[in-house]
Design a protein around this motif. Structure first.
Motif, PDB file in Angstrom:
ATOM      1  N   GLY A 160       0.784  -1.224   0.000  1.00 30.00           N
ATOM      2  CA  GLY A 160       0.000   0.000   0.000  1.00 30.00           C
ATOM      3  C   GLY A 160       0.812   1.268   0.000  1.00 30.00           C
ATOM      4  N   GLY A 161       2.030   1.211  -0.536  1.00 30.86           N
ATOM      5  CA  GLY A 161       2.887   2.385  -0.589  1.00 30.86           C
ATOM      6  C   GLY A 161       3.798   2.546   0.617  1.00 30.86           C
ATOM      7  N   GLN A 162       3.521   1.813   1.715  1.00 29.35           N
ATOM      8  CA  GLN A 162       4.358   1.909   2.912  1.00 29.35           C
ATOM      9  C   GLN A 162       5.510   0.912   2.803  1.00 29.35           C
ATOM     10  OE1 GLN A 162       2.347   1.709   6.741  1.00 29.35           O
ATOM     11  NE2 GLN A 162       4.156   0.871   7.741  1.00 29.35           N
ATOM     12  N   VAL A 163       6.718   1.395   3.034  1.00 23.91           N
ATOM     13  CA  VAL A 163       7.900   0.530   2.935  1.00 23.91           C
ATOM     14  C   VAL A 163       7.921  -0.473   4.086  1.00 23.91           C
ATOM     15  CG1 VAL A 163       9.262   2.268   1.731  1.00 23.91           C
ATOM     16  CG2 VAL A 163       9.361   2.135   4.230  1.00 23.91           C
ATOM     17  N   GLY A 164       8.693  -1.548   3.898  1.00 25.23           N
ATOM     18  CA  GLY A 164       8.794  -2.583   4.921  1.00 25.23           C
ATOM     19  C   GLY A 164       9.604  -2.133   6.118  1.00 25.23           C
ATOM     20  N   ASP A 165       9.328  -2.787   7.261  1.00 18.30           N
ATOM     21  CA  ASP A 165      10.029  -2.461   8.507  1.00 18.30           C
ATOM     22  C   ASP A 165      11.483  -2.903   8.494  1.00 18.30           C
ATOM     23  OD1 ASP A 165       8.158  -1.095  10.042  1.00 18.30           O
ATOM     24  OD2 ASP A 165       7.231  -2.933  10.790  1.00 18.30           O
ATOM     25  N   GLN A 166      12.261  -2.261   9.359  1.00 17.30           N
ATOM     26  CA  GLN A 166      13.642  -2.648   9.629  1.00 17.30           C
ATOM     27  C   GLN A 166      13.753  -3.046  11.095  1.00 17.30           C
ATOM     28  OE1 GLN A 166      16.306   0.538   8.395  1.00 17.30           O
ATOM     29  NE2 GLN A 166      14.984   1.047   6.648  1.00 17.30           N
ATOM     30  N   GLY A 167      14.867  -3.696  11.448  1.00 12.08           N
ATOM     31  CA  GLY A 167      15.047  -4.084  12.844  1.00 12.08           C
ATOM     32  C   GLY A 167      16.030  -5.226  12.982  1.00 12.08           C
ATOM     33  N   THR A 168      15.811  -6.095  13.974  1.00 11.71           N
ATOM     34  CA  THR A 168      16.727  -7.219  14.204  1.00 11.71           C
ATOM     35  C   THR A 168      15.952  -8.486  14.543  1.00 11.71           C
ATOM     36  OG1 THR A 168      16.930  -6.653  16.555  1.00 11.71           O
ATOM     37  CG2 THR A 168      18.587  -5.730  15.059  1.00 11.71           C
ATOM     38  N   ILE A 169      16.553  -9.619  14.192  1.00 11.70           N
ATOM     39  CA  ILE A 169      16.088 -10.949  14.609  1.00 11.70           C
ATOM     40  C   ILE A 169      17.271 -11.589  15.328  1.00 11.70           C
ATOM     41  CG2 ILE A 169      15.315 -13.229  13.827  1.00 11.70           C
ATOM     42  CD1 ILE A 169      14.039 -11.843  11.413  1.00 11.70           C
ATOM     43  N   SER A 170      17.069 -12.012  16.547  1.00 12.53           N
ATOM     44  CA  SER A 170      18.212 -12.479  17.330  1.00 12.53           C
ATOM     45  C   SER A 170      17.855 -13.641  18.254  1.00 12.53           C
ATOM     46  CB  SER A 170      18.785 -11.322  18.158  1.00 12.53           C
ATOM     47  OG  SER A 170      17.800 -10.843  19.060  1.00 12.53           O
ATOM     48  N   HIS A 171      18.899 -14.350  18.702  1.00 12.51           N
ATOM     49  CA  HIS A 171      18.781 -15.327  19.783  1.00 12.51           C
ATOM     50  C   HIS A 171      20.207 -15.645  20.236  1.00 12.51           C
ATOM     51  CE1 HIS A 171      20.321 -19.207  18.217  1.00 12.51           C
ATOM     52  NE2 HIS A 171      19.970 -18.723  17.039  1.00 12.51           N
ATOM     53  N   ALA A 172      20.366 -15.838  21.542  1.00  7.70           N
ATOM     54  CA  ALA A 172      21.677 -16.133  22.113  1.00  7.70           C
ATOM     55  C   ALA A 172      22.719 -15.166  21.561  1.00  7.70           C
ATOM     56  CB  ALA A 172      22.053 -17.586  21.835  1.00  7.70           C
ATOM     57  N   GLY A 198      27.039 -15.021  14.637  1.00 10.84           N
ATOM     58  CA  GLY A 198      26.449 -16.339  14.847  1.00 10.84           C
ATOM     59  C   GLY A 198      25.818 -16.911  13.592  1.00 10.84           C
ATOM     60  N   HIS A 199      24.718 -17.677  13.788  1.00 11.33           N
ATOM     61  CA  HIS A 199      24.039 -18.295  12.663  1.00 11.33           C
ATOM     62  C   HIS A 199      22.564 -18.493  13.004  1.00 11.33           C
ATOM     63  CE1 HIS A 199      25.398 -21.642  15.266  1.00 11.33           C
ATOM     64  NE2 HIS A 199      24.188 -22.114  15.010  1.00 11.33           N
ATOM     65  N   LEU A 200      21.758 -18.615  11.956  1.00 13.57           N
ATOM     66  CA  LEU A 200      20.327 -18.879  12.110  1.00 13.57           C
ATOM     67  C   LEU A 200      20.010 -20.233  11.486  1.00 13.57           C
ATOM     68  CD1 LEU A 200      18.429 -15.545  11.242  1.00 13.57           C
ATOM     69  CD2 LEU A 200      18.464 -16.730  13.443  1.00 13.57           C
ATOM     70  N   ARG A 201      19.133 -21.001  12.176  1.00 14.90           N
ATOM     71  CA  ARG A 201      18.725 -22.307  11.649  1.00 14.90           C
ATOM     72  C   ARG A 201      17.202 -22.383  11.586  1.00 14.90           C
ATOM     73  NH1 ARG A 201      22.842 -25.975  11.492  1.00 14.90           N
ATOM     74  NH2 ARG A 201      24.712 -25.480  12.732  1.00 14.90           N
ATOM     75  N   VAL A 202      16.710 -23.138  10.642  1.00 14.92           N
ATOM     76  CA  VAL A 202      15.277 -23.375  10.548  1.00 14.92           C
ATOM     77  C   VAL A 202      14.809 -24.087  11.810  1.00 14.92           C
ATOM     78  CG1 VAL A 202      13.464 -24.618   9.291  1.00 14.92           C
ATOM     79  CG2 VAL A 202      15.298 -23.459   8.031  1.00 14.92           C
ATOM     80  N   GLY A 203      13.704 -23.611  12.378  1.00 14.45           N
ATOM     81  CA  GLY A 203      13.152 -24.231  13.578  1.00 14.45           C
ATOM     82  C   GLY A 203      13.570 -23.564  14.871  1.00 14.45           C
ATOM     83  N   GLU A 204      14.564 -22.690  14.836  1.00 11.86           N
ATOM     84  CA  GLU A 204      15.032 -22.038  16.054  1.00 11.86           C
ATOM     85  C   GLU A 204      14.039 -20.996  16.561  1.00 11.86           C
ATOM     86  OE1 GLU A 204      19.905 -22.146  15.981  1.00 11.86           O
ATOM     87  OE2 GLU A 204      18.888 -20.500  14.943  1.00 11.86           O
ATOM     88  N   LYS A 205      14.022 -20.795  17.866  1.00 10.26           N
ATOM     89  CA  LYS A 205      13.235 -19.739  18.489  1.00 10.26           C
ATOM     90  C   LYS A 205      14.066 -18.455  18.474  1.00 10.26           C
ATOM     91  CE  LYS A 205       9.836 -22.478  19.760  1.00 10.26           C
ATOM     92  NZ  LYS A 205       8.474 -22.368  19.170  1.00 10.26           N
ATOM     93  N   VAL A 206      13.463 -17.369  18.089  1.00 13.51           N
ATOM     94  CA  VAL A 206      14.185 -16.106  17.966  1.00 13.51           C
ATOM     95  C   VAL A 206      13.349 -14.982  18.556  1.00 13.51           C
ATOM     96  CG1 VAL A 206      15.488 -16.797  15.912  1.00 13.51           C
ATOM     97  CG2 VAL A 206      13.252 -15.708  15.657  1.00 13.51           C
ATOM     98  N   HIS A 207      14.019 -13.836  18.751  1.00 18.39           N
ATOM     99  CA  HIS A 207      13.340 -12.628  19.207  1.00 18.39           C
ATOM    100  C   HIS A 207      13.337 -11.630  18.058  1.00 18.39           C
ATOM    101  CE1 HIS A 207      11.924  -9.553  21.973  1.00 18.39           C
ATOM    102  NE2 HIS A 207      12.833  -8.730  21.457  1.00 18.39           N
TER     103      HIS A 207
END
Length: 532
Positions: A160-172, A198-207
């Protein structure tokens, strides 16, 4: 048709103006296109290159069949294969540049993403999928750029014309910086970014954590776009319809239907209307309802937009529109609103760019700084800058008049001095000389004075300004049967890389070779002798 379509009758003047404007633009476009076509055919009168035919189509709106018709009448062949190749190249370029379209190509068949970003800007989630260089992977390691899909996310995906959010995805000890959020499918969000640690894996819990400042800035600009849309309709007329928008943290850009530039007073009125809504500090309300119920409320819907059976109606200030974007809680959160640009982007479409909050304040302060600097330069209080500028303009005009008078006096005195260089050739007074520091006006003025004094005469005067030469030739009326001023001035001009023309008694010319001027002037006497 007014009975069947009442809006045609209501907006008859607007429709008539638009049609006349379109007709005028079409003829301008046709004329420009024909110029390009004629220029291209100079190189090859029998064949029109495909890239030229494509330019006519892409830039000037010439359909290929129109170009073919014109060329057929002239016996010219059109390179259709080259046209098709240029069209394919443009489509491929546009497709490669469209990141949103690239997201659509990511292979994903898993569960959908739940968007929680209306209520919160952070939360726990699970990684559903990872992508690296467009392919699904099970892990992203440090330094890799990829896309992350979560089962639930507070990140708003571009729409709708609004750009996507920025931020972080993290764990440990893992940190993935999100630079953009795009939709892979209508209900699947792709978080674009890079693994910093670090690294990200499928299935991991993140913030998942949205950049709060960026989101808030974007919300301010999106919310004010709705209020501005309503203000535009109030100030310019109900014919105004949204044709596109871009809402970023830095500014809002809004395209809309209107056939004329917006005046300064109209811009100020729009700003006053919007800022009044902001000062009211009314609460924003969003309601999810059926499309039929939304239509019954009178909420604004975008023409040509496809809506589902259930829609979200946003009430902000006195504006009500269908919108799925993120918005401020109260209009007062928008802060200062300031329009910074207005322009035309297409036939019948205008564009406004505006700022809110801190960027708007910074813009106003920058303007204030400019006024302060001008006041210091002019040695005047800020409130008297315009008065001081007006005084300086008046003084400048007076000085220009004074300079013009002095130049006239100088030219007159130089003209008197030039009389000593006159040659008498069978009763005709011939003079060819350079007049230092003169412009075209002074050359003509001096020429007239010399003709009055010499009576029967043929005169050429020249002035040099850098690498340019200006020439004036004058012939008295009793000599015009044998000598024409145009012929005389071109005789001199041809020797210094120029040409000119005019009337039999007065002609002007220019040249680009000052070094050849002396010889050219010296040849005038012999040229006159040959013609009498």
């Amino acid at each position: 048709m007014g009975d069947a379509y009442p809006r045609l009758r209501e907006q008859q003047a607007q429709v008539t103006s638009a049609l006349k404007s379109e007709e005028a633009r079409f003829f301008e476009t046709l004329e420009k296109g024909m110029e390009i076509l004629d220029q291209a055919l100079l190189a090859d009168p029998k064949n029109l290159p495909g890239n030229v035919a494509f330019k006519l189509h892409d830039t000037y709106g010439f359909p290929l069949d129109l170009t073919q018709d014109v060329c057929r009448e002239r016996g010219v062949a059109v390179d259709v294969a080259g046209f098709d190749a240029a069209m394919r190249q443009q489509k491929n370029t546009a497709r490669a540049a469209g990141k949103f379209k690239m997201d659509k190509l990511l292979p994903y068949e898993g569960p959908t993403s739940t968007f929680t970003g209306y209520e919160q800007l952070q939360g726990q989630a699970s990684v559903l999928a990872l992508y690296y260089e467009g392919e699904a992977v099970t892990v992203l390691t440090q330094g890799q750029v990829g896309v992350v899909v979560l089962d639930k996310t507070p990140f708003y995906a571009e729409s709708g014309g609004q750009v996507g959010d920025q931020g972080t995805i993290s764990h440990a000890d893992t940190d993935f910086s999100v630079s953009d959020t795009q939709k892979i499918k209508a209900d699947v969000y792709g978080h674009h970014g890079q693994v910093n640690h670090g690294h990200l894996r499928v299935g991991e819990k993140v913030h998942a954590q949205v950049d709060v400042q960026v989101r808030q800035a974007t919300m301010r600009n999106h919310s004010v776009t709705h209020i501005m849309h309503k203000a535009l309709r109030e100030v310019l007329g109900t014919h105004v319809q949204q044709k596109g928008s871009l809402v970023t943290p830095e500014r809002t850009r809004f395209d809309f239907t209107h056939n004329a530039p917006i005046s300064t007073e109209q811009i100020r009125q729009i700003e006053r209307t919007v800022n009044a809504e902001v000062l009211n500090n009314s609460a924003t309300q969003a309601q999810v309802m059926t499309l039929e119920a939304a239509q019954a409320t009178g909420a604004v819907m975008l023409f040509g937009e496809r809506y589902g059976e259930v829609v979200r109606v946003l009430q902000i200030g006195s504006s009500a529109e269908l919108c799925g974007g993120t918005h401020v809680a109260r209009t007062g959160d928008i802060g200062l609103f300031k329009i910074v640009a207005e322009s035309g982007v297409a036939s019948g479409v205008r564009r406004i760019e505006a700022l809110t909050g801190a960027p708007a304040l910074a813009y106003v302060q920058q303007l204030e700084g400019t006024v302060q600097a001008a006041a210091q330069t002019l040695k005047a209080p800020e409130t008297e800058v315009l008065t001081r500028i007006a005084q300086m303009q008046t003084q400048s005009k007076e000085l220009e008049k004074e300079i013009a008078t002095l130049k006239g006096q100088l030219a007159s005195s130089q003209g008197d001095e030039l009389l000593t260089q006159v040659q008498d050739i069978q009763g005709i007074k011939v003079l060819a000389a350079e007049l230092a520091g003169a412009d075209a006006s002074r050359l003509r003025e001096t020429m007239d004075k010399l003709k009055d004094k010499l009576k029967t005469a043929a005169i050429v005067l020249a002035a040099v300004d850098g690498d340019k030469v200006q020439l004036a030739a004058g012939v008295s009326k009793d000599c015009m049967g044998r000598i024409k001023a145009g012929d005389l001035v071109n005789h001199v001009a041809s020797q210094i890389g120029g040409k000119g023309g005019g009337k039999p008694d007065m002609a002007m010319a220019g040249g680009t070779n000052p070094a050849g001027l002396s010889a050219a002037l010296a040849s005038v006497a012999d040229w006159v002798k040959q013609r009498i």
